[in-house]
Design an enzyme around this catalytic site. Structure first.
Site, mmCIF file in Angstrom:
data_model
loop_
_atom_site.group_PDB
_atom_site.id
_atom_site.type_symbol
_atom_site.label_atom_id
_atom_site.label_comp_id
_atom_site.label_asym_id
_atom_site.label_seq_id
_atom_site.Cartn_x
_atom_site.Cartn_y
_atom_site.Cartn_z
ATOM 1 N N HIS A 140 0.806 -1.237 0.000
ATOM 2 C CA HIS A 140 0.000 0.000 0.000
ATOM 3 C C HIS A 140 0.834 1.280 0.000
ATOM 4 C CE1 HIS A 140 -3.604 -2.314 0.522
ATOM 5 N NE2 HIS A 140 -3.252 -2.760 1.710
HETATM 6 ZN ZN LIG Z 1 -4.148 -6.916 3.374
#
Ligand SMILES: [Zn+2]
Length: 375
Positions: A133
């Site tokens: 992320h």
């Molecule tokens: Zn995850």
């Protein structure tokens, strides 16, 4: 060919903060299971401790200003700018030593992938990596340095073509964004739909841009999706694309948070479905760099990674405690250490809804993305 596990007790002992769900101790639980199931005793298997990635290499992907902020935050500093870069939030707390810890995690993936790229190993697994992320200039979703994006960027600049397969329950947005406009990296992410889960993206119509059109593939799944539906979607899309793309190396993010008992997400995978998927990834990847990722039920995640490691090494787990009488392996610990779950099959209207959602996504990708690859 060598099978390399990146592991150190030091890394497994680390923590973000005591109450944060990201737990490196999963590495230690994995190691215990590998011993129990006789999966770490082969001559071609080696365990290597991660070493910190060189600072210069971080900037092949990350913005230098962000790197400085991360370093300052890890030294106890705090500024308004840090908050803008996602540092100091509930998800991405600021704590002493965070920069060194991030460098260690990224180094595990980076130097591990070098071993695969050079032909020294055909499989490397860094269970504490997989920070998919993190963005170029910000932290997000428990991720500070994007070990995957850093490593793939470096491999691509050395002329390699990489296929990236992400089976973490969350969309691999940081990696997708890094390679959205290139045809040198095929990114495929299977995840719970952004309609019900962070980071709220990864829809099937996000397929890449410019020369990268058709080289970003998203398979969002409805909450509730079980092994059967997941495997249908995976089989329909992933092996045909990998076969056509013919990557020099496959990169896999093997987060365990798709499990039905994961506290942060809503899919219904068992360790059996997960194991099947990793086996299929391995069959399609003569050269494989794998990382862990999410997985917030620490015991089921450790079981899944044990099965993943066995599958990647071509071994069958053998429980050396079966039949033993007495001792500590009865009761709850026996259950926690069991690798394969009872089968779980969703039924009724919820199953129909999950299946029709998956069929729609698969149909869309076959119509829009497959032709770009000559399928
Ligand atoms: Zn995850």
């Amino acid at each position: 060919m060598k099978k390399v596990l990146i592991y150190s007790n030091e890394l497994s002992r680390s923590e973000y903060t005591a109450d944060h769900p990201f737990k490196p101790v999963r590495g230690k639980l994995l190691m215990e299971l590998l011993h129990r199931y006789l999966l770490i005793y082969e001559d071609n298997q080696i365990v290597i401790p991660p070493r910190p990635i060189e600072e210069e290499l971080i900037s092949v992907f990350h913005d230098r200003t962000y790197i400085e902020l991360l370093k300052a935050a890890g030294n106890g500093g705090f500024s308004e700018e840090m908050l803008h870069a996602g540092l100091g939030t509930g998800d991405n707390p600021v704590f002493l030593g965070m920069y060194e810890l991030s460098r260690l995690i990224a180094g595990g993936t980076f130097y591990g992938a070098e071993m695969v790229a050079s032909g020294e190993a055909d499989v490397v697994f860094n269970p504490i990596g997989g920070m998919h992320h993190a963005g170029r200039d910000h932290a997000s979703g428990f991720c500070y340095l994007n070990d995957i994006a850093i490593t793939i960027t470096d491999l691509v600049r050395k002329g390699m073509r990489i296929a990236y397969i992400d089976i973490d329950v969350h969309h691999g947005n940081g990696v997708q964004d890094a390679f959205y406009e290139t045809d040198q990296v095929l990114t495929i992410s299977l995840h719970e739909s952004g309609e019900s889960l962070y980071p709220g993206c990864g829809y099937e119509h996000e397929t890449g841009a410019g020369p990268g059109r058709g080289f970003t593939v998203n398979i969002p799944l409805r909450e509730g999706t079980d092994d059967e539906v997941y495997l249908f979607a995976f089989e329909s899309i992933v092996p045909p694309l990998i076969e056509k793309f013919r990557p020099d190396m496959v990169f896999a993010e093997l987060g365990g948070d798709g499990h039905k008992d994961d506290p942060l997400a809503h899919l219904n995978l068992t360790t059996n479905g997960y194991e099947r998927v990793v086996k299929r990834i391995r069959e399609n990847s003569p050269k494989l760099m794998a990382t862990g990722g999410g997985g917030y039920n620490v015991y089921r995640t450790a079981a899944m990674w044990t099965l993943a490691w066995a599958a990647m090494c071509g071994l069958t787990p053998i429980d050396q405690y079966v039949g033993s009488v007495g001792g500590m392996m009865y009761g709850p610990e026996m259950h926690m250490g069991r690798l394969n779950d009872e089968p779980f099959v969703l039924e009724g209207p919820e199953k129909d809804a999950c299946l029709s959602h998956a069929r729609r996504v698969v149909g869309y990708l076959m119509e829009k993305v497959f032709p770009i690859h000559g399928l």
